[in-house]
Design an enzyme around this catalytic site. Sequence first.
Site, PDB file in Angstrom:
ATOM      1  N   GLU A 118      11.297   4.265  -5.788  1.00 19.79           N
ATOM      2  CA  GLU A 118      11.565   4.572  -4.379  1.00 19.79           C
ATOM      3  C   GLU A 118      12.827   5.416  -4.180  1.00 19.79           C
ATOM      4  O   GLU A 118      12.804   6.414  -3.473  1.00 19.79           O
ATOM      5  CB  GLU A 118      11.610   3.292  -3.550  1.00 19.79           C
ATOM      6  CG  GLU A 118      10.272   2.560  -3.457  1.00 19.79           C
ATOM      7  CD  GLU A 118       9.125   3.424  -2.945  1.00 19.79           C
ATOM      8  OE1 GLU A 118       9.360   4.507  -2.396  1.00 19.79           O
ATOM      9  OE2 GLU A 118       7.957   3.000  -3.120  1.00 19.79           O
TER      10      GLU A 118
ATOM     11  N   GLY B  84       4.902   3.008   6.725  1.00 25.82           N
ATOM     12  CA  GLY B  84       4.629   4.435   6.942  1.00 25.82           C
ATOM     13  C   GLY B  84       3.371   4.919   6.248  1.00 25.82           C
ATOM     14  O   GLY B  84       2.479   5.489   6.868  1.00 25.82           O
ATOM     15  N   ALA B  85       3.279   4.672   4.944  1.00 31.64           N
ATOM     16  CA  ALA B  85       2.155   5.175   4.176  1.00 31.64           C
ATOM     17  C   ALA B  85       2.182   4.544   2.794  1.00 31.64           C
ATOM     18  O   ALA B  85       3.143   3.872   2.443  1.00 31.64           O
ATOM     19  CB  ALA B  85       2.247   6.693   4.038  1.00 31.64           C
ATOM     20  N   MET B  86       1.116   4.771   2.032  1.00 36.39           N
ATOM     21  CA  MET B  86       1.026   4.153   0.708  1.00 36.39           C
ATOM     22  C   MET B  86       0.422   5.131  -0.296  1.00 36.39           C
ATOM     23  O   MET B  86      -0.617   5.744  -0.033  1.00 36.39           O
ATOM     24  CB  MET B  86       0.177   2.879   0.813  1.00 36.39           C
ATOM     25  CG  MET B  86      -0.009   2.147  -0.497  1.00 36.39           C
ATOM     26  SD  MET B  86       1.570   1.563  -1.194  1.00 36.39           S
ATOM     27  CE  MET B  86       1.186   1.673  -2.935  1.00 36.39           C
ATOM     28  N   GLU B  87       1.069   5.202  -1.464  1.00 36.17           N
ATOM     29  CA  GLU B  87       0.770   6.240  -2.454  1.00 36.17           C
ATOM     30  C   GLU B  87      -0.363   5.912  -3.414  1.00 36.17           C
ATOM     31  O   GLU B  87      -0.394   6.450  -4.523  1.00 36.17           O
ATOM     32  CB  GLU B  87       2.047   6.512  -3.257  1.00 36.17           C
ATOM     33  CG  GLU B  87       2.483   5.381  -4.222  1.00 36.17           C
ATOM     34  CD  GLU B  87       3.547   4.436  -3.664  1.00 36.17           C
ATOM     35  OE1 GLU B  87       3.649   4.314  -2.434  1.00 36.17           O
ATOM     36  OE2 GLU B  87       4.257   3.813  -4.463  1.00 36.17           O
ATOM     37  N   ASN B  88      -1.336   5.074  -3.038  1.00 33.87           N
ATOM     38  CA  ASN B  88      -2.433   4.709  -3.938  1.00 33.87           C
ATOM     39  C   ASN B  88      -2.959   5.937  -4.687  1.00 33.87           C
ATOM     40  O   ASN B  88      -3.147   7.000  -4.106  1.00 33.87           O
ATOM     41  CB  ASN B  88      -3.597   4.131  -3.140  1.00 33.87           C
ATOM     42  CG  ASN B  88      -3.133   3.184  -2.068  1.00 33.87           C
ATOM     43  OD1 ASN B  88      -2.525   2.185  -2.369  1.00 33.87           O
ATOM     44  ND2 ASN B  88      -3.371   3.532  -0.819  1.00 33.87           N
TER      45      ASN B  88
ATOM     46  N   HIS C 194       5.174  10.583  -5.298  1.00 33.40           N
ATOM     47  CA  HIS C 194       4.985   9.331  -6.039  1.00 33.40           C
ATOM     48  C   HIS C 194       3.953   9.493  -7.153  1.00 33.40           C
ATOM     49  O   HIS C 194       3.942   8.687  -8.086  1.00 33.40           O
ATOM     50  CB  HIS C 194       4.476   8.224  -5.099  1.00 33.40           C
ATOM     51  CG  HIS C 194       5.564   7.363  -4.518  1.00 33.40           C
ATOM     52  ND1 HIS C 194       6.598   6.852  -5.262  1.00 33.40           N
ATOM     53  CD2 HIS C 194       5.756   6.893  -3.257  1.00 33.40           C
ATOM     54  CE1 HIS C 194       7.380   6.107  -4.474  1.00 33.40           C
ATOM     55  NE2 HIS C 194       6.897   6.122  -3.256  1.00 33.40           N
TER      56      HIS C 194
ATOM     57  N   HIS D 175       6.616  12.627   0.398  1.00 31.77           N
ATOM     58  CA  HIS D 175       7.049  11.409  -0.302  1.00 31.77           C
ATOM     59  C   HIS D 175       5.885  10.774  -1.071  1.00 31.77           C
ATOM     60  O   HIS D 175       6.005  10.495  -2.265  1.00 31.77           O
ATOM     61  CB  HIS D 175       7.643  10.428   0.710  1.00 31.77           C
ATOM     62  CG  HIS D 175       8.135   9.153   0.098  1.00 31.77           C
ATOM     63  ND1 HIS D 175       9.455   8.939  -0.227  1.00 31.77           N
ATOM     64  CD2 HIS D 175       7.472   8.018  -0.255  1.00 31.77           C
ATOM     65  CE1 HIS D 175       9.577   7.729  -0.759  1.00 31.77           C
ATOM     66  NE2 HIS D 175       8.390   7.144  -0.780  1.00 31.77           N
ATOM     67  N   GLU D 176       4.771  10.580  -0.384  1.00 27.66           N
ATOM     68  CA  GLU D 176       3.647   9.905  -1.057  1.00 27.66           C
ATOM     69  C   GLU D 176       3.079  10.781  -2.168  1.00 27.66           C
ATOM     70  O   GLU D 176       2.705  10.291  -3.225  1.00 27.66           O
ATOM     71  CB  GLU D 176       2.551   9.511  -0.060  1.00 27.66           C
ATOM     72  CG  GLU D 176       3.017   8.659   1.126  1.00 27.66           C
ATOM     73  CD  GLU D 176       3.882   7.473   0.768  1.00 27.66           C
ATOM     74  OE1 GLU D 176       3.738   6.931  -0.338  1.00 27.66           O
ATOM     75  OE2 GLU D 176       4.734   7.081   1.604  1.00 27.66           O
TER      76      GLU D 176
HETATM   77  N1  B3K Z   1       5.295   2.257  -1.598  1.00 27.51           N
HETATM   78  C1  B3K Z   1       4.977   2.111  -0.208  1.00 27.51           C
HETATM   79  C2  B3K Z   1       5.661   0.958   0.432  1.00 27.51           C
HETATM   80  C3  B3K Z   1       4.981  -0.343   0.239  1.00 27.51           C
HETATM   81  C4  B3K Z   1       5.627  -1.417   1.069  1.00 27.51           C
HETATM   82  C5  B3K Z   1       5.057  -2.745   0.817  1.00 27.51           C
HETATM   83  N2  B3K Z   1       5.617  -3.754   1.700  1.00 27.51           N
HETATM   84  C6  B3K Z   1       5.273   3.349   0.557  1.00 27.51           C
HETATM   85  C7  B3K Z   1       6.301   4.237  -0.002  1.00 27.51           C
HETATM   86  O1  B3K Z   1       7.447   3.886  -0.184  1.00 27.51           O
HETATM   87  O2  B3K Z   1       5.965   5.330  -0.311  1.00 27.51           O
HETATM   88 ZN    ZN Z   2       7.898   5.398  -1.593  1.00 26.60          ZN
END
Ligand code: B3K
Ligand code: ZN
Length: 868
Positions: A321, A262-266, A302, A298-299
């Site tokens: 998570e 879905g997305a990534m919280e970098n 995080h 959600h992101e």
């Molecule tokens: N933390 C990422 C998920 C990463 C999955 C890696 N296979 C997105 C999330 O849960 O917000």
């Molecule tokens: Zn997450």
Amino acid sequence: MTQSKPQVQYREDYQPPHYWIDTLDLDIQLDETATEVVAISRVRRNGEHSEPLVLDGEQLELLAVSVNGVATEQYQLAEGCLILPQVPQEFVLTLKTRINPTANSALEGLYRSGSAFCTQCEAQGFRGITYYLDRPDVLARFSTRITADAQCYPFLLSNGNRVGQGQLDDGRHWVQWQDPFPKPAYLFALVAGDFDVLRDSYTTHGGRQVALEIYVDKGNLHRAGHAMDSLKASMRWDEQRCHLEYDLDIYMIVAVDFFNMGAMENKGLNIFNAKFVLADAATATDDDYLDVERVIGHEYFHNWTGNRVTCRDWFQLSLKEGLTVFRDQEFSSDLGSRTVNRIRNVRIIRGPQFAEDAGPMAHPIRPDAVIEMNNFYTLTVYEKGSEVIRMLHTLLGEQAFQAGLALYLQRHDGQAATCDDFVAAMSEASGRDLSRFKRWYSQSGTPVLQVSDDYDAEHQRYTLSVRQHTPPTRDQQEKLPLHIPLSLALYSEQGEPIMLMAGGESVGPVLDVLEAEQRFEFEQVPSRPVPALLQGFSAPVKLEYDYSDEQLSLLARASIDEFVRWDAVQTLVNQTVKHNVELCLRRQPAVLPRSLVDIFRTTLEDAGLDRALKAEMLTLPDPASLLELFEQVDITVLAEVRRRLARDLAEALAPCWRQAYQDNLTPEYRIDHQDMARRALKNVALGYLALAGEAQWVERQYAAADNMTDTLAAMRAAVRAGLEARHGMLDDFESKWRHDGLVLDNWFRLQATAPDSDTLQRVRELMSHPTFSLGNPNRVRALIGAFSQGNPEQFHRIDGAGYDLLLEVLEQLNHSNPQVASRLLTPLIQFARLDEARRLLIRERLQRLMDRPDLARDLFEKISKALD
Ligand code: B3K
Ligand code: ZN
């Protein structure tokens, strides 16, 4: 791709790192096929020892190594790592490596999405960029210099603040980024490309001016507004509800087309699947709007629960998570309907999460043993993890819960923490003993709560007897009693609430179930009550209580708690389905209980009920959660029974459906709860009208629709009911939306989930559609994922042809994108509830995969367990 036998890692074996890395300066010269990375780390020995420095790295071409500026050859390369046997106490390590982003089809590390570069580093993608201590407990300050062709890549983005930029003579340019917050490598991100940018700003409660930037493909700017609104709403919500503020001067979101999830919280630079950014009335449904809001939230959340406080090791994944899912659920509930949000989340637990518990991948929310970490981004870690946090919230109450969260964040800010740390903070802030509660972190499987009751009229005493047990799971035979919050209300037979009195005083609704068997006594109960058990789904358990149809009807009509009303209808439907399956197996005709028809009618006529809730109450449970009602069942029979029940309800209530449809037309398209609720109810009615054979409503809606919600609802109704008009609609839709992959995914999904007997053939044809590609995870999920997970009847064809199709796809993805392959595999390993004939067919196919010498770790882990 694995060559040697995949290794299991155990949570118990955690050891702190032998070395720390305090800073990492990256210099990345982007090139489509030969990107060069110079990584300069300040390394420091952790304690007294003579262990070598072992850095993780995969698919890298090592060009040069130097220690304190002096080139060295004192190193060894082994599978997946670079070993430096003798290094000083503290030193500067410089590594130069080369990588090929275009060849990276697994979409982990640095890869190409369309004409852009982007990264995905969680869980272990950073080791595909340079050799590094790629583990979440090593936190470093990153600086990143990116250089690339200025024309193709006018935007060069990374984490933190932009501190410098310049033009070079050869047509290339560079940007320098500095992230002031120490972070683990999995939060690193880089993006380079040409985009349209939506800019806005947000002033935090404390007065920090934050620049907000959303990067989308050129031409999509008009579809980014809702994402921006959602981002600002998230920032506001976190300040108001949790007193948490943003901490950098810039927050960027980039939408890309090729993304594994879905997305990534970098940190400071979220990378999103475009599906969760882009939305406008023409292309997005009401549910898409809600999904964008949820995932943006959600992101963003995080940033505190995940980034400022991260995980010590990947076994602790639910620490960030589960907690962040809980936060996004609360966000959605505070902004929209709490009950409807709760219902939707509970559907996920009772369906696919319970199925996970019953399958070979059963694991606690904090797993004990892992081969491939990407396999543990599961419904158990995320959704059940969130249920565990919700139970804490139920037990502690909002105030103590917030105090516990604040203590946890303040105590561990800038650190990598554990689930034990979190529970300790919750316990300290609330003064509650959570020792038994902690078993939720270590025990896998779905607990069963068996409740029986007794009423003593003479003494006006009501007794509940509660027994809990958790059936053994593949990973764990022995199970212990858990601390289960059981929320309860009592109603008189007239539907009046009865005050809970125990020990001479009024008591709260939440019972602490702690033992394998426990009794709860209530006094001053004037008549035999009807219990509303597990209100709000107060724990992720299967409840067994012998409700009569009359009791369920009463709760569905009279409960003060809206969730209980919905749940009563679900239970009534479940009981009907179970009964009809038995009848069907005895070749007797199905029944349609009067009580169910009455409940549907009174629900439709109840003027006081939220329409969105009505829509949920009138929607039958999905096949996945029905499957969980049985130990084993013939899936064809189950599907037939469900379809028959829907048709019977459609016909028995046809006038009501017509009325509901007409009463809920919305004159113009507006995105607000009222209108979305109207559309939801109207479209549920439309589905039933289609099943009753009244095609004219469906055709009219398709022709007149001015928004994607209504267009798709008409198509769905036509496809589900097998109306002749479906062909024309599907063709028309394809010709309108051929150019837009995200929109066309709906079209793939609909056809893949059609009940028709030729669906499999159709799916095969669609795999050759010009917009379909096995290289794009969104397309794969929309067609192959929807067929195998959303169409149990056709997927589980008794000739095994559904399995063969999935097998072919898996064999290809095993090479190109094992992560996506591994997710697609789910329906092939969750065969616990299926009949013997189908299990055999599946096992035979799994064995074929298992025999491959080149089986990816991801698939190996799941298949070996399934065949075990
Ligand atoms: N933390 C990422 C998920 C990463 C999955 C890696 N296979 C997105 C999330 O849960 O917000
Ligand atoms: Zn997450």
